[in-house]
Design a protein around this motif. Sequence first.
Motif, PDB file in Angstrom:
ATOM      1  N   UNK A   1       0.811  -1.229   0.000  1.00  0.00           N
ATOM      2  CA  UNK A   1       0.000   0.000   0.000  1.00  0.00           C
ATOM      3  C   UNK A   1       0.845   1.280   0.000  1.00  0.00           C
ATOM      4  N   UNK A   2       2.064   1.193   0.485  1.00  0.00           N
ATOM      5  CA  UNK A   2       2.931   2.376   0.506  1.00  0.00           C
ATOM      6  C   UNK A   2       3.409   2.732  -0.899  1.00  0.00           C
ATOM      7  N   UNK A   3       3.359   1.747  -1.803  1.00  0.00           N
ATOM      8  CA  UNK A   3       3.829   1.983  -3.173  1.00  0.00           C
ATOM      9  C   UNK A   3       2.681   2.054  -4.180  1.00  0.00           C
ATOM     10  N   UNK A   4       1.453   2.052  -3.713  1.00  0.00           N
ATOM     11  CA  UNK A   4       0.264   2.049  -4.571  1.00  0.00           C
ATOM     12  C   UNK A   4       0.263   3.207  -5.568  1.00  0.00           C
ATOM     13  N   UNK A   5       0.680   4.393  -5.163  1.00  0.00           N
ATOM     14  CA  UNK A   5       0.678   5.581  -6.044  1.00  0.00           C
ATOM     15  C   UNK A   5       1.637   5.428  -7.223  1.00  0.00           C
ATOM     16  N   UNK A   6       2.713   4.628  -7.036  1.00  0.00           N
ATOM     17  CA  UNK A   6       3.664   4.443  -8.145  1.00  0.00           C
ATOM     18  C   UNK A   6       3.031   3.677  -9.303  1.00  0.00           C
TER      19      UNK A   6
ATOM     20  N   UNK B   1       0.161   4.187 -10.607  1.00  0.00           N
ATOM     21  CA  UNK B   1      -0.479   5.187 -11.484  1.00  0.00           C
ATOM     22  C   UNK B   1       0.544   5.906 -12.346  1.00  0.00           C
ATOM     23  N   UNK B   2       1.769   5.990 -11.889  1.00  0.00           N
ATOM     24  CA  UNK B   2       2.825   6.690 -12.621  1.00  0.00           C
ATOM     25  C   UNK B   2       3.077   6.034 -13.973  1.00  0.00           C
ATOM     26  N   UNK B   3       2.958   4.706 -14.027  1.00  0.00           N
ATOM     27  CA  UNK B   3       3.262   3.965 -15.249  1.00  0.00           C
ATOM     28  C   UNK B   3       2.035   3.609 -16.068  1.00  0.00           C
ATOM     29  N   UNK B   4       0.850   3.940 -15.607  1.00  0.00           N
ATOM     30  CA  UNK B   4      -0.362   3.614 -16.374  1.00  0.00           C
ATOM     31  C   UNK B   4      -0.567   4.635 -17.464  1.00  0.00           C
ATOM     32  N   UNK B   5      -1.173   4.186 -18.562  1.00  0.00           N
ATOM     33  CA  UNK B   5      -1.476   5.081 -19.685  1.00  0.00           C
ATOM     34  C   UNK B   5      -2.843   5.674 -19.483  1.00  0.00           C
TER      35      UNK B   5
END
Length: 165
Positions: free
Chosen positions: A153-158, A160-164
């Motif tokens: 859960x601490x890395x969940x935001x990352x 979104x960084x790689x999603x198109x």
Amino acid sequence: MINISDLINRKSEEKKLNLKLDIEKFSDGFEEYEVLEPLVLDGSLTRIGDILYLDSIVKGVINLECSRCLEKFPYVVDLEIHEKLTDNPENKDDEIIFINDDELDICEIVENNIIVSLPMKRLCKEDCKGLCSICGVNLNVTTCNCHEENIDPRLEKLKDLFSNH
């Protein structure tokens, strides 16, 4: 058991061995191995001085458990055995097996050599898919609908960084 009194008493120099070993199961203390096809030993015992040299080949089939899917599978044993034995208590070589009577327990020697030779990672087949880490189904037999999204859960935001977008 093999009678080796003729070798120990220096009445002969060599004893040919061709044995079907009476082993149905054996254990390494953690796992039990079932013999599926009889273990056959072919070789010789040779006396040189106070040392007996066991040189043989053991063949047979045992049952192992796959490290990935936990299913039992037949494992072909085709193993060379080279051991040194003596009845001389003054021989302090750690690699020599001490024998103190005219009988040799060849089964124990064979079992120990097989256990030492077994692969660390035992696979029923090279491309074994193992078990699903979520539901535990054997992936070699069937598929499951589990989605492996174990994201910290601490890395969940990352993610979104790689999603198109």
